[in-house]
Design a protein around this motif. Structure first.
Motif, mmCIF file in Angstrom:
data_model
loop_
_atom_site.group_PDB
_atom_site.id
_atom_site.type_symbol
_atom_site.label_atom_id
_atom_site.label_comp_id
_atom_site.label_asym_id
_atom_site.label_seq_id
_atom_site.Cartn_x
_atom_site.Cartn_y
_atom_site.Cartn_z
ATOM 1 N N THR A 192 67.100 -18.968 -130.841
ATOM 2 C CA THR A 192 67.784 -19.473 -132.044
ATOM 3 C C THR A 192 68.898 -18.557 -132.504
ATOM 4 O OG1 THR A 192 66.237 -18.357 -133.533
ATOM 5 C CG2 THR A 192 65.641 -20.578 -132.782
ATOM 6 N N ILE A 193 68.888 -17.324 -132.022
ATOM 7 C CA ILE A 193 69.883 -16.354 -132.495
ATOM 8 C C ILE A 193 70.880 -15.956 -131.412
ATOM 9 C CG2 ILE A 193 68.598 -14.233 -131.959
ATOM 10 C CD1 ILE A 193 69.453 -13.141 -134.674
ATOM 11 N N LEU A 194 70.606 -16.306 -130.143
ATOM 12 C CA LEU A 194 71.492 -15.915 -129.038
ATOM 13 C C LEU A 194 72.795 -16.695 -129.058
ATOM 14 C CD1 LEU A 194 68.974 -15.585 -126.047
ATOM 15 C CD2 LEU A 194 70.039 -13.746 -127.374
ATOM 16 N N ASP A 195 73.843 -16.087 -128.497
ATOM 17 C CA ASP A 195 75.146 -16.741 -128.355
ATOM 18 C C ASP A 195 75.015 -17.863 -127.321
ATOM 19 O OD1 ASP A 195 77.780 -17.463 -128.203
ATOM 20 O OD2 ASP A 195 78.463 -15.603 -127.256
ATOM 21 N N ALA A 196 75.331 -19.084 -127.705
ATOM 22 C CA ALA A 196 75.164 -20.243 -126.819
ATOM 23 C C ALA A 196 76.018 -20.133 -125.566
ATOM 24 C CB ALA A 196 75.517 -21.524 -127.581
ATOM 25 N N GLN A 197 77.092 -19.340 -125.620
ATOM 26 C CA GLN A 197 78.009 -19.227 -124.486
ATOM 27 C C GLN A 197 77.342 -18.595 -123.263
ATOM 28 O OE1 GLN A 197 81.712 -16.472 -124.097
ATOM 29 N NE2 GLN A 197 82.374 -18.257 -125.272
ATOM 30 N N ILE A 198 76.309 -17.776 -123.470
ATOM 31 C CA ILE A 198 75.685 -17.093 -122.332
ATOM 32 C C ILE A 198 74.258 -17.582 -122.064
ATOM 33 C CG2 ILE A 198 77.046 -14.982 -122.584
ATOM 34 C CD1 ILE A 198 74.698 -13.749 -124.071
ATOM 35 N N VAL A 199 73.806 -18.583 -122.814
ATOM 36 C CA VAL A 199 72.432 -19.086 -122.634
ATOM 37 C C VAL A 199 72.429 -20.197 -121.579
ATOM 38 C CG1 VAL A 199 70.482 -20.254 -123.703
ATOM 39 C CG2 VAL A 199 71.736 -18.503 -124.976
ATOM 40 N N ASN A 200 71.695 -19.991 -120.494
ATOM 41 C CA ASN A 200 71.400 -21.055 -119.527
ATOM 42 C C ASN A 200 70.045 -20.733 -118.895
ATOM 43 O OD1 ASN A 200 71.716 -19.481 -117.027
ATOM 44 N ND2 ASN A 200 73.902 -19.423 -117.571
#
Length: 685
Positions: free
Chosen positions: A616-624
């Motif tokens: 919920t707090i991570l940068d969506a750009q690097i989440v996969n």
């Protein structure tokens, strides 16, 4: 027979007494050797390039063996097999003295001295070949058995022919030697008929100068050629000079005028304080020593005449009386203007000089000159003003709490020039010393300090120019540049490696007192550069230094340091933990949530990991799906860095190792994913 021999020696004793005594020739009062090497052997000083022991001499030409089986010990040139016992060495004259044996008749036990191929020859100027006896013919042989180099013959018909103190051929003869003699052996050819006065003295003697003198050179090239061979050039001391030897065999070194010591050692030539010599200045003057020179300050109205070494009255010239009043008035106005501007410039110059000295400029300048190859530069105010167009606003590339950064060109190089807002007065005298220490740090991920300007109240720093701004700008600027997970990992690894270098490898250790994402610059290849050493100091040793040292931005400061008043390497491990959290969440140390409520990133990241809410707090750009396990590993490492106690947090070295391990796993996973996709495409085709 023994009494008759003694009588001949007594008759010729005045001749022997004319030879130089066995004392070292005059040289500099300062004789130095390499560190941890013996200074003498048996009371004989052994100055570098000569040396006793391995690594103590310049090369094998100057090796000295100290024979401690003798009492006192004897210094032998080259090795323990040498028959050249050193009596004295002169660096100034380039001479070595040793006792050479004499030979009686054709005594075959006498050894020869072979100096061929070495840096030594027998001195033509200081040595005299002498023969003593009646009807004696003595010669010096070269390499061959019968090759004669020099010699002389004596005659005598009665004891009355010998004259005390004279060596004119009657019972004693002398001969000079050639200038390039590097081999010595005595012989007595029997070319002269036996003397009718054999009862007076049956023995013949021959010897070279007592003591014998060798001329030596530091190298066999001329100075002009030797200076081009920097790796083997012998004159390595500052304030030293090279000169060709008189016989043209090579070169030697001397300290420059006004300096004394050993020119063959780094910093071996030291300034002579001429003011310690009473005769240097007149009695009614004051002496002031300067580097390599001195000044005699005479009483008012007199000047120092160096030729007479006396204070002479000044000769004043009077303006011609015929000078018109109008011309005089005009000149007076011009002169007044010149004086006004002159005084104004002098005031500025004195002000700059005072600032330069208060900021440690004299000490810094001296240390730079003693560091060979140092690229650290002390710039003048004029150079800085020209580079920044007198600090024009159009040259500004950054503003911060500590100062303003300008772009400029110095020495044909684009640089960043930082003008600080303030300086800690208690640390002003240490500023120059700290800048020099920081300039010695050579790490690809640490911003290089190129120089400084000390002619202003608050010193100005000059750094290498980094084109792509700060990590904070990349993460939180208007454009929010795209940074992949691997790029972020690499930036963190480079930054931690640089911080570890500052603390673990710098001497003394350096603590960055204000570490934040705005202090990490990115170059054209997005390589990290740790910057902003305005708050970086040598690691403090007591509580009194803590208050002046800590200037950190709120949200990045270590809570334990604020309680214990101790700033350590674990302090910026905490600060780096905040930067790690910033990199994976893209949120600032203090940020506002959707309800505009202020949040602390350090507390939020720890809470998210503990409550299993990391996504919920991570940068969506690097989440996969492929990165989630490794993002969790980075988050766990971040929490350890943000530990409330330093004992529970890792060291910077451990942080580097863990990040490198995570990056290796991500890279290897990417390889297998790519390989799998290629296989699937091949099967479909």
């Amino acid at each position: 027979m023994a009494p008759r021999v003694s009588l001949l020696l007594i008759l010729l004793l005045p001749v022997l007494l004319q030879f130089p005594c066995l004392q070292p020739s005059s040289a500099s009062s300062v004789v130095t050797v390499r560190e941890d090497c013996p200074e003498s052997c048996g009371g004989v000083p052994i100055p570098y390039p000569f040396g006793v022991g391995e690594g103590c001499s310049r090369d094998s030409n100057f090796d000295v063996y100290c024979d401690r089986t003798s009492t006192p010990p004897k210094p032998l040139l080259f090795s323990n097999q040498s028959n050249v016992e050193i009596l004295s060495v002169s660096l100034l004259e380039g001479k070595l003295r040793f006792p050479i044996g004499y030979q009686i008749g054709n005594d075959k036990s006498n050894e020869w001295i072979d100096l061929k191929g070495s840096n030594y020859v027998f001195s033509e100027m200081d040595n005299v070949f002498t023969g003593i006896g009646c009807h004696t013919f003595a010669v010096i042989n070269a390499t061959g058995e019968y090759t004669c180099i020099s010699g002389c013959a004596t005659l005598c018909s009665s004891p009355s022919n010998t004259v005390d103190g004279n060596c004119t051929g009657m019972g004693c003869c002398e001969a000079s030697i050639p200038g390039d003699l590097d081999f010595y052996r005595l012989r007595f050819p029997t070319f002269i008929q036996p003397s009718p006065v054999v009862h007076f003295s049956e023995c013949s003697y021959a010897f070279l100068q007592l003591p014998t003198v060798l001329d030596w050179v530091a190298g066999k090239d001329k100075c002009e050629k030797a200076k081009l061979k920097t790796s083997s050039y012998a004159c390595i001391s500052g304030y030293s000079e090279c000169y060709d030897s008189a016989d043209g065999r090579g070169y030697r070194c001397n300290c420059s005028n006004g300096y004394q010591g050993n020119p063959y050692l780094r910093n071996g030539c030291q300034d002579i304080n001429e003011c310690d010599i009473p005769s240097k200045c007149p009695a009614n003057s004051n002496c002031f020593n300067t580097l390599g020179n001195y000044i005699c300050e005479c009483p008012k109205g007199t000047i120092h005449d160096r030729l007479e070494n006396a204070c002479q009255k000044k000769e004043f010239t009077i303006l011609p009386l015929g000078l018109g009043l109008s011309t005089g008035l005009f000149l007076l106005i011009i002169l007044g203007s010149w004086i006004y501007w002159g005084l104004y410039k002098i005031k500025i110059m004195l002000s700059r000089k005072n600032f330069f000295e208060e900021n440690g400029g004299l000490m810094l300048k001296s240390q730079i000159s003693s560091l060979p190859g140092s690229t650290f530069t002390i710039f003048s105010v004029g150079q800085i003003e020209k580079a920044t167009k007198k600090f024009n606003n159009e040259m500004i590339i950054g503003r911060g709490r500590q100062g303003i950064v300008y772009r400029g060109v110095l020495d044909n190089r684009l640089v960043a020039i930082k003008k600080s807002r303030s300086i800690d007065e208690s640390q002003r005298s240490e500023f120059a010393k700290e800048m020099l220490i920081l300039s010695q740090i050579n790490h690809r991920n640490i911003l290089k300090i190129l120089g400084c300007c000390l002619e202003v109240d608050i010193p100005i720093l000059v750094y290498e120019f980094i084109s792509h701004g700060t990590l904070f700008h990349y993460l939180h600027g208007e454009n929010k540049f795209r940074l992949s997970f691997l790029e972020r990992l690499r930036i963190t690894i480079e930054s931690t490696d640089a911080l570890n270098c500052l603390h673990a490898q710098a001497s003394p250790s350096i603590v960055h007192g204000d570490l934040k994402s705005a202090d990490i610059l990115l170059d054209g290849n997005l390589a990290a550069k740790i910057s902003d050493f305005g708050a970086s100091k040598m690691a403090p040793m007591d509580k009194d230094q803590f208050a002046a040292l800590v200037q950190g931005t709120y949200g990045y400061l270590d809570p334990e340091s604020l309680q214990t008043y101790q700033l350590t390497s674990k302090s910026y491990v905490y600060s780096f933990g905040v930067i790690l959290a910033d990199l994976i969440t893209r949120r600032t140390a203090l940020y506002c949530d959707s309800l505009q409520k202020q949040k602390n990133l350090a507390l939020d990241i720890v809470s998210s990991v503990r409550n299993n809410r990391l996504l919920t707090i991570l940068d969506a750009q690097i989440v996969n799906e492929h990165h989630i396990p490794y993002l969790h590993d980075v988050a766990m490492l971040t929490c350890r860095c943000l530990s409330m106690t330093g004992d529970d947090s890792p060291t910077m070295k451990e942080v580097v190792m863990e990040l490198e391990g995570i990056r290796s796993l991500v890279l290897s996973q990417g390889f297998w994913i790519k390989l799998t996709r290629q296989c699937l495409c091949s099967e479909e085709n």
